[in-house]
Write an enzyme that holds these catalytic residues in place. Structure first.
Site, PDB file in Angstrom:
ATOM      1  CG  ASP A  33       0.439   3.532  -3.165  1.00 53.89           C
ATOM      2  OD1 ASP A  33       1.343   2.854  -3.694  1.00 53.89           O
ATOM      3  OD2 ASP A  33      -0.755   3.186  -3.185  1.00 53.89           O
ATOM      4  CG  HIS A  40       4.082   1.479  -1.164  1.00 54.66           C
ATOM      5  ND1 HIS A  40       2.799   1.034  -1.362  1.00 54.66           N
ATOM      6  CD2 HIS A  40       4.209   1.650   0.180  1.00 54.66           C
ATOM      7  CE1 HIS A  40       2.176   0.942  -0.181  1.00 54.66           C
ATOM      8  NE2 HIS A  40       3.014   1.317   0.752  1.00 54.66           N
TER       9      HIS A  40
END
Ligand SMILES: *[C@@H]1O[C@H](CO)[C@@H](O)[C@H](O)[C@H]1NC(C)=O
Ligand SMILES: *[C@@H]1O[C@H](CO)[C@@H](O)[C@H](O)[C@H]1NC(C)=O
Length: 389
Positions: free
Chosen positions: A216, A239
């Site tokens: 993430d 991310h």
């Protein structure tokens, strides 16, 4: 005979003196019963070491030698009488049954401490079986973050490695003056919600010389973060470096004075992202400087997304989060999508003072473009893509 006795006596006194003097400065968890075998629960020895050090009038270092120490969820609570130092040469291993951590929010939690150094060490949360539970859509416990600092001031985290957290690896919440240095975070790119470092309601946090590979956000910046510096961080897979999601609640603190510099993003979904819910909110983002950033094959290198509403329950709403004074300076590298710069700002609160200066991004298959809605600002210097501002 008498001489031998005398020597033995002398040696044992010497040994006792050595033990005594070393115990003044050092509390070794192994001498308190912890076994470095990765199988015996060492939690109570760690907590005992903490209590001893925390209540000692003389500064004490808690020492965790090499080896694997099985640790269940544990709270290390202050206030303490001294600055606390935790030196870790070994690995803290979570129980192999993910439910033991999974039902406790935090694995290792440090609360209300002024003056804390965590030096070295590896945390292995063994998150894979927990992610498998989530990915199978079963009903799973809420999950645990690996290490959290709540209400802590003057904190140094130096040389920590965190592997396969169930959720976020490192959380800095309601802290002041925190130095995160030489940290290494590792989890697979498909591991769900394994953010690297999350900072919120905190001031004066520096994250430097660190490497984050995870599933993430590498760094996520939440409400109430201010005076944050991110310097020399490598991110990817992951991310990206993300401010947000912000504005989920109507009443929310803003984010201000954030600098991200000298950092590299490789193969990430996003590069530099600001994200807010499409809902009314008092939140804001003011004063962000992104400088000297290299993107290697990043999907959305520069992105502001104020229309975040994953389950489409924001009918005809727009984000209340006011974004202003965001500078992108010397951003170079490659985008794997054509729109390398994408500003989707709020229709009710347009972005103001966006500044592009030396944004040299290329699309791997052609010419990179930019896209704007409700975004105001300027492009100065040499930018390789046509600015939509
Ligand atoms: C902004 O944050 C930096 C740390 O990144 C700090 O040195 C500086 O003093 C802050 N500026 C203001 C105006 O508070
Ligand atoms: C949203 O706005 C559209 C057009 O203005 C309108 O037709 C629609 O009824 C609105 N929906 C809601 C849920 O308010």
């Amino acid at each position: 005979m008498a001489t031998a006795n005398l020597v033995t006596c002398f040696l044992s006194i010497l040994l006792m003196m050595m033990l005594f003097s070393s115990s003044l400065a050092f509390i070794n968890v192994v001498t308190l019963g912890a076994k470095p075998d990765g199988k015996t629960d060492a939690t109570s020895s760690f907590l005992k070491a903490w209590t001893l050090a925390c209540s000692s009038v003389n500064p004490q270092t808690i020492y965790i030698p090499t080896g694997n120490f099985l640790i269940k969820p544990a709270v290390f609570r202050g206030p303490c009488k001294n600055r606390m130092v935790v030196r870790i040469d070994g690995t803290l291993l979570a129980p192999s049954d993910y439910r033991v951590l999974g039902s406790s929010t935090n694995w290792l939690l440090f609360v209300k401490i002024t003056g804390l150094s965590v030096i070295g060490g590896t945390l292995n949360a063994q998150g894979a079986t927990y992610w498998a539970c989530k990915n199978a859509g079963k009903s799973c416990p809420a999950g645990a973050r690996s290490i959290t600092f709540n209400y802590a001031d003057n904190v140094v985290i130096n040389g920590l490695t965190s592997i396969n957290s169930q959720l976020t690896h490192v959380v800095i919440n309601r802290c002041n003056n925190v130095m995160v240095k030489g940290v290494k975070i590792v989890a697979p790119d498909q591991s769900p919600n394994t953010d690297g470092i999350h900072v919120q309601f905190s001031s004066g946090v520096t994250i430097t010389s660190s490497s984050i590979k995870t599933g993430d956000d590498c760094v996520s910046i939440g409400p109430g973060a201010k005076n944050l510096l991110i310097d020399r961080v490598s991110c990817g897979p992951g991310h990206g470096i993300s401010i947000g999601s912000l504005g989920k609640g109507a009443n929310e603190q803003g984010v201000q004075n954030v600098t991200v510099k000298n950092s590299v993003l490789t193969g990430t979904d996003n590069g530099l992202r600001i994200k807010s819910w499409a809902r009314p909110s008092t939140g804001f983002v003011t004063g962000v400087l992104y400088r000297n950033i290299v993107m290697n094959k990043v999907k959305n290198p520069i992105i502001i997304d104020q229309n975040y509403c994953p389950s489409n329950n924001c009918p005809n709403q727009s984000s209340g989060v006011k974004i202003k004074e965001v500078t992108y300076q010397n951003i170079q590298g490659t985008s794997t999508t054509q729109v390398a710069v994408n500003f989707e700002c709020s229709s009710s609160n347009p972005c103001r003072g966006i500044r592009l200066q030396g944004v040299k991004l290329t699309y791997v298959n052609g010419i990179a473009t930019s896209s704007c809605s409700n975004a105001g600002g300027t492009a100065v210097g040499v930018n390789t893509l046509k600015s939509c501002l």
